[in-house]
Design an enzyme around this catalytic site. Sequence first.
Site, PDB file in Angstrom:
ATOM      1  N   LYS A 221      24.724  16.705 -82.828  1.00  0.00           N
ATOM      2  CA  LYS A 221      25.107  17.111 -80.899  1.00  0.00           C
ATOM      3  C   LYS A 221      24.460  17.006 -80.344  1.00  0.00           C
ATOM      4  O   LYS A 221      22.819  17.312 -80.497  1.00  0.00           O
ATOM      5  CB  LYS A 221      25.140  18.627 -81.432  1.00  0.00           C
ATOM      6  CG  LYS A 221      25.938  19.515 -79.910  1.00  0.00           C
ATOM      7  CD  LYS A 221      25.692  19.310 -78.947  1.00  0.00           C
ATOM      8  CE  LYS A 221      24.448  19.902 -78.238  1.00  0.00           C
ATOM      9  NZ  LYS A 221      23.616  20.051 -76.940  1.00  0.00           N
ATOM     10  N   GLY A 273      13.806  20.921 -81.129  1.00  0.00           N
ATOM     11  CA  GLY A 273      13.743  21.801 -79.921  1.00  0.00           C
ATOM     12  C   GLY A 273      12.904  23.013 -80.556  1.00  0.00           C
ATOM     13  O   GLY A 273      12.175  22.892 -80.658  1.00  0.00           O
ATOM     14  N   SER A 274      13.456  23.222 -78.776  1.00  0.00           N
ATOM     15  CA  SER A 274      12.635  24.441 -79.031  1.00  0.00           C
ATOM     16  C   SER A 274      12.368  25.817 -80.286  1.00  0.00           C
ATOM     17  O   SER A 274      13.139  25.997 -80.960  1.00  0.00           O
ATOM     18  CB  SER A 274      13.062  25.592 -77.463  1.00  0.00           C
ATOM     19  OG  SER A 274      14.689  25.656 -77.614  1.00  0.00           O
ATOM     20  N   THR A 275      11.114  26.726 -80.012  1.00  0.00           N
ATOM     21  CA  THR A 275      10.528  26.905 -81.258  1.00  0.00           C
ATOM     22  C   THR A 275      11.646  28.423 -81.157  1.00  0.00           C
ATOM     23  O   THR A 275      12.496  28.613 -82.100  1.00  0.00           O
ATOM     24  CB  THR A 275       9.656  28.390 -81.406  1.00  0.00           C
ATOM     25  OG1 THR A 275       8.610  26.551 -81.203  1.00  0.00           O
ATOM     26  CG2 THR A 275       9.181  28.926 -82.696  1.00  0.00           C
ATOM     27  N   GLU A 276      12.214  28.800 -79.479  1.00  0.00           N
ATOM     28  CA  GLU A 276      13.283  29.878 -79.938  1.00  0.00           C
ATOM     29  C   GLU A 276      14.508  29.777 -80.326  1.00  0.00           C
ATOM     30  O   GLU A 276      15.138  31.052 -80.797  1.00  0.00           O
ATOM     31  CB  GLU A 276      13.249  30.079 -78.061  1.00  0.00           C
ATOM     32  CG  GLU A 276      13.925  31.076 -77.911  1.00  0.00           C
ATOM     33  CD  GLU A 276      14.220  30.855 -76.114  1.00  0.00           C
ATOM     34  OE1 GLU A 276      13.640  30.416 -76.206  1.00  0.00           O
ATOM     35  OE2 GLU A 276      14.886  31.924 -75.551  1.00  0.00           O
ATOM     36  N   GLY A 278      15.100  27.257 -82.671  1.00  0.00           N
ATOM     37  CA  GLY A 278      14.863  26.694 -84.012  1.00  0.00           C
ATOM     38  C   GLY A 278      15.388  28.864 -85.153  1.00  0.00           C
ATOM     39  O   GLY A 278      15.677  28.614 -85.928  1.00  0.00           O
ATOM     40  N   GLU A 295      12.507  21.400 -86.591  1.00  0.00           N
ATOM     41  CA  GLU A 295      11.459  20.531 -86.149  1.00  0.00           C
ATOM     42  C   GLU A 295      11.248  21.095 -84.703  1.00  0.00           C
ATOM     43  O   GLU A 295      12.147  20.852 -84.227  1.00  0.00           O
ATOM     44  CB  GLU A 295      11.651  19.256 -85.980  1.00  0.00           C
ATOM     45  CG  GLU A 295       9.798  18.781 -86.088  1.00  0.00           C
ATOM     46  CD  GLU A 295       9.788  17.759 -84.929  1.00  0.00           C
ATOM     47  OE1 GLU A 295       9.292  18.671 -83.667  1.00  0.00           O
ATOM     48  OE2 GLU A 295       9.952  17.021 -84.310  1.00  0.00           O
ATOM     49  N   CYS A 329       6.607  16.893 -78.815  1.00  0.00           N
ATOM     50  CA  CYS A 329       6.913  18.374 -79.574  1.00  0.00           C
ATOM     51  C   CYS A 329       5.610  18.317 -80.303  1.00  0.00           C
ATOM     52  O   CYS A 329       4.353  18.988 -80.234  1.00  0.00           O
ATOM     53  CB  CYS A 329       8.391  18.494 -80.623  1.00  0.00           C
ATOM     54  SG  CYS A 329       8.070  16.801 -81.473  1.00  0.00           S
ATOM     55  N   GLU A 426       3.874  26.219 -74.988  1.00  0.00           N
ATOM     56  CA  GLU A 426       4.285  24.542 -75.375  1.00  0.00           C
ATOM     57  C   GLU A 426       4.882  24.760 -73.546  1.00  0.00           C
ATOM     58  O   GLU A 426       6.050  25.030 -72.644  1.00  0.00           O
ATOM     59  CB  GLU A 426       5.383  24.189 -76.333  1.00  0.00           C
ATOM     60  CG  GLU A 426       5.588  23.149 -76.227  1.00  0.00           C
ATOM     61  CD  GLU A 426       6.991  22.690 -77.108  1.00  0.00           C
ATOM     62  OE1 GLU A 426       8.200  23.228 -76.863  1.00  0.00           O
ATOM     63  OE2 GLU A 426       6.461  21.624 -77.714  1.00  0.00           O
TER      64      GLU A 426
END
Length: 515
Positions: A221, A273-276, A278, A295, A329, A426
């Site tokens: 995706k 992608g973003s930590t959120e 993730g 990651e 990142c 970030e």
Amino acid sequence: MSGGKARSSPASGDGGATTDRRAARHDAASELAAEPGEPIWQYAPAPESRDVVSIEPEYGLFVAGRFAPAADGRTFATINPATEEPLAQVAAAGQADVDAAVTAARTAYEQVWQPMPGSERAKYLYRIARQLQERAREFAVLESLDNGKPIKESRDVDIPLAAAHFFYYAGWADKLEHAGFGPDPRPLGVAGQVIPWNFPLLMAAWKLAPALAAGNTCVLKPAETTPLTALLLAQVCQEAGLPPGVVNVLTGAGDTGAALVSHPGVNKVAFTGSTEVGKEIARAVAGTDKKLTLELGGKAANIVFDDAPVEQAIEGIVNGIFFNQGHVCCAGSRLLVQESVADIVVERLQRRLATLRLGDPLDKNTDIGAINSRQQLDKINELTRVGEAEGAERWSPPCQLPEKGYWFAPTVFTGVSQSHRIAREEIFGPVLSVLTFRTPDEAVVKANNTPYGLSAGIWTDKGSRILWLAQKLRAGVVWANTYNRFDPASPFGGYQESGYGREGGRHGLAAYLHV
Ligand code: NDP
């Protein structure tokens, strides 16, 4: 000279005088770069031709080896962030499409790909790698159009590295039993892979190449704002004769990604992608037997000691945070500079930044391209406003921002303290926060004072200090006297909120095998 309207703008990106875009841009840069008495010269425009790509008005989903519209017919637009010009309508995959893609991947896994000898799988990967090389210009132009990154980066970094990943993992496909994972390492099955917009083709290669080499099949995706090179890669898979269903590409937004990662037919989830997001994915996968690699974000320290070669360090700082508009990142977004050399480093950095050329991503002279989306630009604007409000000092070189599209001038904050949001969060844009330290121990404490742990940089003359510091830094990757260097043979990944699992190298295979 030709060109669009331009905004003479401070770093905030707000409007200003209208001038010729390219002329203004180059004048500002060259005037600042010239020493008194030096001749002022300008770069002539050097645009790469768009003719090499043919963009379809509409793109379907790539499922079971064929392109087809979404089951419910939904589409979305992808635009050129440098001009806001719509490039194409792209199918938005819903639950029925996710079901179809996972089923196609499962069938291909059981009937074709997993039983196939590794040496045969390797041939397909080599074929894809060669096609990427042969069509490199087309991929590079398409990437710059859809993403906004400078052509010199897509041409010299993204596309060659994507091809290199396929070459590298093709080499492993028939040697898995020698990789140190036991005599007969088994693939996991169907991999659901969700990637971001900052390196669209490269992230697709990072995900697909090891998964396929290890004998898995994939449903990929791509990000909503950058689907086009993943779709061109799907075409390459078709032309390479890859058996239908081995690679499936589902375009769509976050809901498509969420449906994919929580699909019961998926054995392995890989996310960048973003930590959120993730964390959301980790919650969705918890309690299942899916294998997961994440990651996520970073807030890397780029540490400059007083014995570092200053000019090299300046290039490393610039490359660390202004490469790819800071949409990286592992960007070196926190500069930790030893107090005794802080003034000279900042002064030389500012001088260097004044020579960077911001503008048309397809111009081969461009250093800083467009911000990928309005949403990302808003985020950068918000966090930089917070930086000023919290008391840091903001600086940008005089810089003409084109009137259309999403742009942000390279920005440096000095007087930053560790509690400032610009030192902790970030930003994912061309924004550097400068902090100082006095002793190596203080550098370690400050560098590690982050919830992230993806990368770090060290600039010093002393090899022993590099080794000492590399042991102390809680970061998955530590670069010494360089920054943002990538190689398919080298593992990459983070600690803490930067995620877990490794991509690249032999470690990257482990993520796709029962080990
Ligand atoms: P996201 O993490 O939202 O996007 C990454 C990918 O995940 C995209 O393909 C996205 O789809 C998809 N996605 C979104 N929500 C879900 C979900 N619930 N389940 C599964 N997949 C999902 O990043 P954004 O693009 O929204 O960027 C937001 C911030 O994240 C940035 O400002 C930046 O700070 C950070 N970021 C960090 C990256 C990194 O590599 N460290 C990469 C990208 C962003 P869609 O494109 O439709 O949103």
